[in-house]
Scaffold this motif. Structure first.
Motif, PDB file in Angstrom:
ATOM      1  N   GLY A 129      -1.825   4.997   1.901  1.00  0.00           N
ATOM      2  CA  GLY A 129      -1.403   3.639   1.569  1.00  0.00           C
ATOM      3  C   GLY A 129      -0.855   2.916   2.784  1.00  0.00           C
ATOM      4  O   GLY A 129      -1.192   1.747   3.043  1.00  0.00           O
ATOM      5  N   THR A 156      -3.639  -1.267  -4.859  1.00  0.00           N
ATOM      6  CA  THR A 156      -3.130  -2.067  -3.738  1.00  0.00           C
ATOM      7  C   THR A 156      -4.008  -3.290  -3.508  1.00  0.00           C
ATOM      8  O   THR A 156      -3.508  -4.400  -3.302  1.00  0.00           O
ATOM      9  CB  THR A 156      -3.075  -1.211  -2.463  1.00  0.00           C
ATOM     10  OG1 THR A 156      -2.235  -0.079  -2.692  1.00  0.00           O
ATOM     11  CG2 THR A 156      -2.522  -2.011  -1.301  1.00  0.00           C
ATOM     12  N   GLY A 170       0.821  -1.219   0.000  1.00  0.00           N
ATOM     13  CA  GLY A 170       0.000   0.000   0.000  1.00  0.00           C
ATOM     14  C   GLY A 170       0.847   1.257   0.000  1.00  0.00           C
ATOM     15  O   GLY A 170       0.632   2.167  -0.807  1.00  0.00           O
ATOM     16  N   GLN A 226      -5.265   3.036  -3.903  1.00  0.00           N
ATOM     17  CA  GLN A 226      -5.658   1.971  -2.983  1.00  0.00           C
ATOM     18  C   GLN A 226      -6.353   0.819  -3.719  1.00  0.00           C
ATOM     19  O   GLN A 226      -6.264  -0.342  -3.300  1.00  0.00           O
ATOM     20  CB  GLN A 226      -6.564   2.522  -1.875  1.00  0.00           C
ATOM     21  CG  GLN A 226      -6.098   3.810  -1.224  1.00  0.00           C
ATOM     22  CD  GLN A 226      -4.617   3.821  -0.852  1.00  0.00           C
ATOM     23  OE1 GLN A 226      -4.056   2.816  -0.462  1.00  0.00           O
ATOM     24  NE2 GLN A 226      -3.982   4.984  -0.983  1.00  0.00           N
ATOM     25  N   THR A 261      -7.086  -1.874   3.479  1.00  0.00           N
ATOM     26  CA  THR A 261      -7.167  -0.950   2.339  1.00  0.00           C
ATOM     27  C   THR A 261      -8.614  -0.629   1.976  1.00  0.00           C
ATOM     28  O   THR A 261      -8.936   0.498   1.586  1.00  0.00           O
ATOM     29  CB  THR A 261      -6.435  -1.554   1.128  1.00  0.00           C
ATOM     30  OG1 THR A 261      -5.084  -1.859   1.505  1.00  0.00           O
ATOM     31  CG2 THR A 261      -6.414  -0.608  -0.050  1.00  0.00           C
TER      32      THR A 261
END
Length: 399
Positions: free
Chosen positions: A276, A331, A137, A328, A284
């Motif tokens: 992150g 991620t 992240g 995100q 997340t």
């Protein structure tokens, strides 16, 4: 591997610099693209608008189509070769734009630029696969911040270069910047954890889908990307017009519009890596939900602003909600995709992003033409809330 400076950290530093340079290169020609087109022939106002729109969007349309094919190749040959392919290819193509003699040649090269796209998405994919999941992240937030910073700085540098030299020389300098970034990647980036995909079943999209733990979650995230981009880009065509309306044709519309257009990017740059890192700790998906709720509030309030100061404050705050969203989503894609198909998944995400880039401005222009500028922000609020609902149904319920 040096425990104090593992390879993934060096890759992150080098690729952050490279996507920063690429962000400058891709955005520095945008402010004068229509002016350059005007030097390539005699066009009426309507013709110039038409050609500007087609030449601008040509790259995105082609990229949306070819990105999945490049993603498949990245999973077979490696992400680093794909970064080099994109960087060197676009360096040559953009430099050649400084040599065109008519608008058709420029359109052809812009479409060819789309064929070579993938420098930033493959950089993201390399970082995603080489970085420990517990740090992904923060790493993807860092590289997103670097891209945003370059994109913000690009128009300023492009304007300075065209003032000092000319449109044509600026294209060649831009090509040189991308070539420099490619050389940095060639010598300083090392892809250590890559295992080429050899399974025939993964050649087809159906095989990739079967390899996913939760296909619905992944496709929910891809849809989220498309809607995020459409919502953000629906505003772009009308920001300067909204500023002019708020100023009632008094004041420096161009300068104030430029500042307001840059504010969301500045906030995203400041916050993306921090959100992150927070997402790595608390989840997340929680950061993304917070981003949707904040974005809906900020877009809704923007419809009722009375002056450019209020508009500027809300656009700056939108940048913080942006920092909770697109980086995100990447991620979450990283954390929920097998490494062997990460290149393909990131290329699908890039295609979704490009489709959003195309749909958003068309939607914004249509709504503003029918109902006025304020209604664009109301419609965008509704889109964000729909996206939040779809995210809950397709992503959170499948975690």
């Amino acid at each position: 591997m040096n425990s104090h400076n593992p390879i993934w950290k060096r890759n992150l530093k080098v690729l952050s610099l490279c996507v920063f340079i690429a962000g400058i290169a891709f955005s520095e020609i945008m402010p004068f693209l229509s002016l350059y087109i005007n030097t390539l022939g005699k066009f009426s106002h309507q013709q110039l608008n038409f050609w500007s729109g087609i030449v601008y969007s040509g790259t995105f349309i082609v990229s949306a189509v070819v990105s999945p094919w490049w993603g498949k190749l990245a999973d077979k040959k490696g992400r680093k070769p794909m970064i080099l392919r994109a960087g060197i290819g676009m360096a040559v193509v953009i430099a050649a734009m400084g040599l065109v003699q008519n608008v058709w040649e420029l359109l052809l090269l812009r479409m060819l630029q789309g064929v070579f796209a993938g420098f930033i998405s493959n950089s993201n994919a390399l970082i995603a696969t080489e970085t420990p999941k517990s740090n992904s992240g923060q790493a993807l937030g860092t590289i997103s911040s670097a891209t945003t910073a370059g994109t913000l700085l690009g128009p300023l540098i492009g304007g300075a270069l065209t003032s000092i030299f000319s449109y044509r020389v600026t294209f060649m300098i831009t090509g040189g910047l991308l070539l420099f970034a490619s050389i940095l990647v060639l010598f300083l980036v090392h892809e250590t954890d890559f295992e080429p995909v050899t399974e025939k079943k993964l050649d087809k999209a159906s095989g990739v889908i079967k390899a996913l733990r939760s296909p619905r979650l992944i496709f929910g995230l891809l849809l989220t990307t498309l809607i995020i981009q459409a919502a953000n880009n629906s505003i772009n065509p009308i920001v300067s017009l909204y500023v002019r309306q708020l100023l009632q044709n008094h004041g420096n519309v161009v300068f104030i519009s430029g500042v307001i257009a840059a504010l969301p990017g500045i906030a995203t740059f400041l916050a993306a890596s921090r959100f992150g890192a927070l997402g790595d700790r608390i989840g997340t998906h929680k950061i993304i939900v917070g981003g949707f709720i904040a974005a809906a509030i900020f877009f809704f309030l923007t419809a009722f602003v009375q002056n450019t100061l209020e508009l500027g404050i809300l656009r700056f705050l939108v940048g913080f909600s942006d920092a909770c969203l697109f980086p995100q989503v990447q991620t979450m894609l990283t954390k929920n995709s097998p490494a062997k198909v990460t290149g393909r998944i990131f290329s699908w995400n890039q295609s979704a992003m490009y489709l959003g880039n195309i749909v958003g401005p068309l939607l914004g222009s249509l709504v503003s033409g029918l109902y006025g500028y304020s209604m664009v922000f109301i419609v965008t609020t509704i889109i964000v809330l729909v996206n939040l609902l779809l995210f809950k149904l397709n992503v959170i319920n499948n975690l």
